[in-house]
Design an enzyme around this catalytic site. Sequence first.
Site, PDB file in Angstrom:
ATOM      1  N   GLU A  29      -6.206  12.753 -46.122  1.00  0.00           N
ATOM      2  CA  GLU A  29      -5.575  14.070 -46.027  1.00  0.00           C
ATOM      3  C   GLU A  29      -5.178  14.621 -47.395  1.00  0.00           C
ATOM      4  O   GLU A  29      -4.314  15.493 -47.501  1.00  0.00           O
ATOM      5  CB  GLU A  29      -4.349  13.992 -45.111  1.00  0.00           C
ATOM      6  CG  GLU A  29      -4.680  13.614 -43.673  1.00  0.00           C
ATOM      7  CD  GLU A  29      -3.455  13.584 -42.798  1.00  0.00           C
ATOM      8  OE1 GLU A  29      -2.920  14.664 -42.509  1.00  0.00           O
ATOM      9  OE2 GLU A  29      -3.018  12.482 -42.408  1.00  0.00           O
ATOM     10  N   SER A 157      -3.918  14.946 -38.794  1.00  0.00           N
ATOM     11  CA  SER A 157      -4.731  16.160 -38.957  1.00  0.00           C
ATOM     12  C   SER A 157      -6.019  16.127 -38.140  1.00  0.00           C
ATOM     13  O   SER A 157      -7.023  16.726 -38.518  1.00  0.00           O
ATOM     14  CB  SER A 157      -5.055  16.394 -40.441  1.00  0.00           C
ATOM     15  OG  SER A 157      -3.882  16.615 -41.171  1.00  0.00           O
ATOM     16  N   TYR A 227      -6.509  24.233 -40.570  1.00  0.00           N
ATOM     17  CA  TYR A 227      -6.229  24.531 -41.967  1.00  0.00           C
ATOM     18  C   TYR A 227      -7.089  25.615 -42.614  1.00  0.00           C
ATOM     19  O   TYR A 227      -6.709  26.170 -43.639  1.00  0.00           O
ATOM     20  CB  TYR A 227      -6.352  23.246 -42.806  1.00  0.00           C
ATOM     21  CG  TYR A 227      -5.403  22.171 -42.364  1.00  0.00           C
ATOM     22  CD1 TYR A 227      -4.032  22.299 -42.570  1.00  0.00           C
ATOM     23  CD2 TYR A 227      -5.860  21.039 -41.706  1.00  0.00           C
ATOM     24  CE1 TYR A 227      -3.144  21.324 -42.156  1.00  0.00           C
ATOM     25  CE2 TYR A 227      -4.979  20.048 -41.286  1.00  0.00           C
ATOM     26  CZ  TYR A 227      -3.620  20.198 -41.514  1.00  0.00           C
ATOM     27  OH  TYR A 227      -2.744  19.236 -41.102  1.00  0.00           O
ATOM     28  N   ARG A 266       7.970  16.755 -36.844  1.00  0.00           N
ATOM     29  CA  ARG A 266       7.370  17.694 -35.892  1.00  0.00           C
ATOM     30  C   ARG A 266       6.639  16.888 -34.832  1.00  0.00           C
ATOM     31  O   ARG A 266       5.800  16.051 -35.154  1.00  0.00           O
ATOM     32  CB  ARG A 266       6.373  18.616 -36.600  1.00  0.00           C
ATOM     33  CG  ARG A 266       5.973  19.845 -35.801  1.00  0.00           C
ATOM     34  CD  ARG A 266       4.680  20.460 -36.308  1.00  0.00           C
ATOM     35  NE  ARG A 266       3.547  19.639 -35.925  1.00  0.00           N
ATOM     36  CZ  ARG A 266       2.686  19.089 -36.771  1.00  0.00           C
ATOM     37  NH1 ARG A 266       2.821  19.248 -38.077  1.00  0.00           N
ATOM     38  NH2 ARG A 266       1.689  18.355 -36.330  1.00  0.00           N
ATOM     39  N   ASP A 268       4.229  16.710 -31.377  1.00  0.00           N
ATOM     40  CA  ASP A 268       3.206  17.421 -30.613  1.00  0.00           C
ATOM     41  C   ASP A 268       3.357  17.063 -29.143  1.00  0.00           C
ATOM     42  O   ASP A 268       3.472  15.879 -28.784  1.00  0.00           O
ATOM     43  CB  ASP A 268       1.811  17.045 -31.111  1.00  0.00           C
ATOM     44  CG  ASP A 268       1.579  17.461 -32.547  1.00  0.00           C
ATOM     45  OD1 ASP A 268       2.213  18.444 -32.980  1.00  0.00           O
ATOM     46  OD2 ASP A 268       0.785  16.802 -33.243  1.00  0.00           O
ATOM     47  N   GLU A 282       2.517  12.560 -30.340  1.00  0.00           N
ATOM     48  CA  GLU A 282       2.840  11.848 -31.578  1.00  0.00           C
ATOM     49  C   GLU A 282       3.909  12.625 -32.316  1.00  0.00           C
ATOM     50  O   GLU A 282       4.234  13.766 -31.965  1.00  0.00           O
ATOM     51  CB  GLU A 282       1.600  11.685 -32.455  1.00  0.00           C
ATOM     52  CG  GLU A 282       0.954  13.001 -32.869  1.00  0.00           C
ATOM     53  CD  GLU A 282      -0.351  12.790 -33.625  1.00  0.00           C
ATOM     54  OE1 GLU A 282      -0.298  12.748 -34.873  1.00  0.00           O
ATOM     55  OE2 GLU A 282      -1.409  12.674 -32.978  1.00  0.00           O
ATOM     56  N   ASN A 284       5.165  13.574 -36.398  1.00  0.00           N
ATOM     57  CA  ASN A 284       4.753  13.604 -37.799  1.00  0.00           C
ATOM     58  C   ASN A 284       6.006  13.673 -38.657  1.00  0.00           C
ATOM     59  O   ASN A 284       6.776  14.640 -38.566  1.00  0.00           O
ATOM     60  CB  ASN A 284       3.862  14.839 -38.029  1.00  0.00           C
ATOM     61  CG  ASN A 284       3.231  14.880 -39.390  1.00  0.00           C
ATOM     62  OD1 ASN A 284       3.841  14.483 -40.371  1.00  0.00           O
ATOM     63  ND2 ASN A 284       2.014  15.383 -39.460  1.00  0.00           N
ATOM     64  N   GLY A 288       2.957  19.214 -42.444  1.00  0.00           N
ATOM     65  CA  GLY A 288       2.306  20.078 -43.415  1.00  0.00           C
ATOM     66  C   GLY A 288       3.189  21.243 -43.820  1.00  0.00           C
ATOM     67  O   GLY A 288       4.019  21.729 -43.047  1.00  0.00           O
TER      68      GLY A 288
END
Length: 324
Positions: A29, A157, A227, A266, A268, A282, A284, A288
């Site tokens: 990443e 990602s 992205y 964050r 999901d 999951e 994070n 990002g």
Amino acid sequence: MSLIQLSAPSIAPASLGKVAVLFGGTSAERDVSLMSGSGVLKALQSQGVDAHAFDPAERPLSDLKSEGFDRCFIALHGRGGEDGTVQGALELLGIPYTGSGVMASSIAMDKIMTKRIWRFEGLPTPDWRMVSSAEECAHALSVLGAPMIVKPAREGSSIGLTKVTDPAQCAAAYAAAAQHDPEVLCEQFIDGDETTCPVLIVNGQAQALPLIRIVAPDGNYDYQNKYFTDDVKYLCPSQLDPDEEAEIARQVVRAFKTLGCRGWARADVMIRRSDRQPFLLEINTAPGMTSHSLVPMSARVAGLSYEQLCVHLLASASLDASTR
């Protein structure tokens, strides 16, 4: 659910000292991290913070100590950045950093370990199998049903992720995931609304920021769409039922606390279409911070600009060891 409203942090930039923004690195990443870190660096400098770029792929972390850095903003993604390794190095150097500590970072990076803990704690997450061959992948499909998601256990990602609908696809899906990680996760696919919910520590308490509902072309929220395109619709406020959003926020904060996260994260979440049951996918711990990123989008709805968010996160930098 009434939306949380944040106020801009009243922090003297000089009090934050000399700051290293860690970005780049060597993970899969890296490109995303370069975008995140560049945005964070510019934002902090615009607020008068003495911030400097620092790429661990190009310099040893020991330079942070010898060059007198007082704290670090971690904008690294993937392995070597959000998996507890950099966090452990910074602990040894005694330099406070943003985000979760060593253990929480390591666990959250491992989707299988995260799901085991959430399941033990009674938090809803899709059923799964860990597989080590294409044959085991095909067997997982027969157990979990189609469609099924195949992905590396420790990547982000959407790297190495495949949606499988037929046993004939399992060999290629397994190979795509296994090239990034020997531990491959097969996960039950949840058909429904795709959402994400940031968590931010505010006045010492974990608080969920406004939920974002993600509407991707053909439901394909992949690396490219995340992205590099503007084809995805992000709805924030989410336009979901207020009680439904409040329940998801409650579950996400529980998930954050259960793993021992701190600073920000964050999560999901998929909402199953048939019965509106939410499922945690999951979490994070180094989200990002690019122009397409979701935590800044949610924070703006709550009243905090990108620049203010960066300063807030930097001010929360800390160490695991409370005696330091």
